[in-house]
Write a protein that holds these residues in place. Structure first.
Motif, PDB file in Angstrom:
ATOM      1  N   TYR A 138      25.532  45.175  78.851  1.00 55.01           N
ATOM      2  CA  TYR A 138      25.202  43.784  78.539  1.00 55.01           C
ATOM      3  C   TYR A 138      25.059  42.955  79.814  1.00 55.01           C
ATOM      4  O   TYR A 138      24.178  42.092  79.914  1.00 55.01           O
ATOM      5  N   ARG A 142      27.505  40.239  75.236  1.00 49.74           N
ATOM      6  CA  ARG A 142      26.332  40.408  74.386  1.00 49.74           C
ATOM      7  C   ARG A 142      25.599  39.074  74.214  1.00 49.74           C
ATOM      8  O   ARG A 142      24.364  39.015  74.279  1.00 49.74           O
ATOM      9  N   VAL A 144      33.448  41.843  75.576  1.00 50.00           N
ATOM     10  CA  VAL A 144      32.165  42.458  75.239  1.00 50.00           C
ATOM     11  C   VAL A 144      31.304  41.545  74.385  1.00 50.00           C
ATOM     12  O   VAL A 144      30.089  41.424  74.599  1.00 50.00           O
ATOM     13  N   SER A 180      30.869  51.125  79.916  1.00 54.32           N
ATOM     14  CA  SER A 180      29.407  51.158  79.835  1.00 54.32           C
ATOM     15  C   SER A 180      28.827  50.062  78.958  1.00 54.32           C
ATOM     16  O   SER A 180      27.799  49.472  79.303  1.00 54.32           O
ATOM     17  N   GLU A 181      29.468  49.796  77.805  1.00 58.40           N
ATOM     18  CA  GLU A 181      28.904  48.765  76.933  1.00 58.40           C
ATOM     19  C   GLU A 181      28.964  47.402  77.598  1.00 58.40           C
ATOM     20  O   GLU A 181      27.975  46.659  77.603  1.00 58.40           O
ATOM     21  N   TYR A 182      30.110  47.097  78.199  1.00 60.54           N
ATOM     22  CA  TYR A 182      30.240  45.825  78.916  1.00 60.54           C
ATOM     23  C   TYR A 182      29.249  45.773  80.074  1.00 60.54           C
ATOM     24  O   TYR A 182      28.580  44.760  80.303  1.00 60.54           O
TER      25      TYR A 182
END
Length: 438
Positions: free
Chosen positions: A236, A373, A369, A231-233
């Protein structure tokens, strides 16, 4: 050594100054498969685009670009960057089933949610895009079909099924041509013909290859753990996708709002002949380059080779864009779209910048990641710059304002990437003893 391999090695050495190793040979092989397939597909879809421009005329052809621009603005919300996550995290066989299953479940839920909200607030959304509700419905269909196609393509990349990936592009183009031809017979010379063709081509190809992919990899159910790691990747990359909309698609909406329908059609023709082709080539390059960069033990060296190659090949790339634009616009009809030398030159530089950004950006993005960002901020910043430049320049300069804004934004983004590259690439090795340089 065969003559083909000898020619390959000679060209590679002229571009980067050294002979290709085994990794470079594998990359060139995969790029050749993708390049051939994408080239064949682009010839077919290019013929369709030229026929559409010639038969529909500037006003209806301009509406196609506006419809696609609105759809491209909606599609990222249906994917939330998952098409990149499945490539990044689906390459490992042990986690692939959970990654694919989680991505499919999340994408299906998001598509239903976004489509429902868009229909609920269709009046306000149509006003924002400066289109009527009928075009909005086509844009929603275009967005859903595009999202499915991109997610399926990401799965194929994760599986390293580059031949299938190329066949998918050819299938897309053949479907596009077939539906466009039938549409002309039954609907006449209206933009809706091309809208149906795009939806059928993206959607039909996506579901066919999804079926084939799921026969090879049986996806697990939704996994909170797998989705959390993705989800974080994905978030972004979702933000970067919105920046991409502001970079590549917002122009059509601005032109549609500020200029006449005929001028919108002229813009769409030049955009097709340069930015669309540049974006398509960039897409083909990224299909092979991103997995290669993700697995590369020394991305610093890969960056240096890419920069060296671009310094030598850059002028030739711009010239190719000039020649392609002249050919495409002449076939569409000079009496309808013109053949403006300055506009051609500006769009040629703009198209070349899409390839340069793709080459360098994919090498940095393979870091993970942290690089995603960074890309989020670069893409959103450059996208906002492009949007503001379009709003300022298009009313004053007409269609010429579009490539000028594009050049400003992409130059800023590439410059920013150059400034921060050392934070995302390993340090250079000392050639005398292999130790990292201080």
């Amino acid at each position: 050594m065969s003559e083909t391999a000898s020619l390959r090695d000679t060209l590679y050495k002229k571009l980067v100054g050294e002979h290709p190793g085994s990794g470079a040979q594998e990359f060139i092989k995969h790029l050749g498969v993708i390049g051939f397939s994408f080239a064949a597909a682009k010839v077919i879809s290019g013929v369709v685009a030229i026929a559409a421009g010639r038969l529909l005329g500037p006003e209806e052809y301009g509406r196609i670009n506006v419809m696609a621009s609105a759809g491209a603005a909606i599609a990222p919300f249906m994917l939330a960057g998952l098409q990149y996550s499945v490539v990044r995290y689906g390459v490992k066989p042990e986690t692939r089933a959970r990654v694919f299953g989680s991505a499919l479940a999340a994408a299906a839920s998001l598509t239903v949610l976004v489509a429902g909200l868009a229909l609920l607030f269709r009046g306000a959304l149509a006003d924002i895009f400066h289109i009527d509700r009928g075009m909005l419905y086509f844009s929603l269909g275009y967005a859903a079909a595009t999202a499915a196609f991109l997610l399926t393509s990401g799965m194929q990349q994760a599986l390293s099924r580059f031949s299938r990936r190329g066949m998918g592009e050819i299938a897309f183009s053949l479907t596009l041509a077939g539906v466009f031809g039938l549409g002309l017979l039954y609907l006449g010379r209206v933009y809706e013909v091309m809208a149906w063709a795009y939806i059928a081509a993206f959607g039909g190809t996506a579901f066919f290859w999804l079926y084939r992919t799921l026969k090879e990899v049986k996806p697990a159910g939704f996994s909170g753990e797998a989705f959390s790691s993705m989800s974080e990747y994905g978030f972004y990359n979702f933000g970067a996708s919105l920046g991409g909309v502001l970079l590549l698609n917002v122009q059509g909406l601005v032109v549609n709002a500020a200029l006449t329908p005929a001028e919108t059609g002229v813009y769409a023709a030049y955009y097709t002949a340069a930015i669309n082709i540049g974006g398509y080539l960039a897409y083909a390059l990224a299909t092979v380059l991103f997995p290669k960069a993700s697995a590369a033990p020394d991305r610093r060296r890969l960056w240096d080779l890419a920069v060296r190659g671009w310094l030598r090949a850059g002028p030739a790339v711009i010239l190719i864009f000039v020649l392609v634009q002249c050919a495409v616009l002449s076939l569409m009809g000079r009496h309808q779209y013109g053949l403006d030398p300055l506009l051609i030159a500006l769009f040629s530089v703009a198209g070349s910048l899409t390839l340069l950004w793709t080459t360098l950006g994919n090498i940095i993005l393979a870091e993970g990641v942290n690089a995603s960002r960074m890309q989020l901020f670069l893409s959103l910043g450059a996208g906002l710059l492009n949007f503001l430049a379009c709003v300022a320049l298009v009313p004053a300069l007409g269609v010429k304002g579009v490539p000028i804004a594009f050049i400003i934004a992409y130059s800023a983004m590439i410059g920013g990437l150059w400034l921060v590259k050392d934070s995302y690439l390993p340090p250079k090795a000392d050639k005398t003893n292999g130790a990292p340089l201080p």
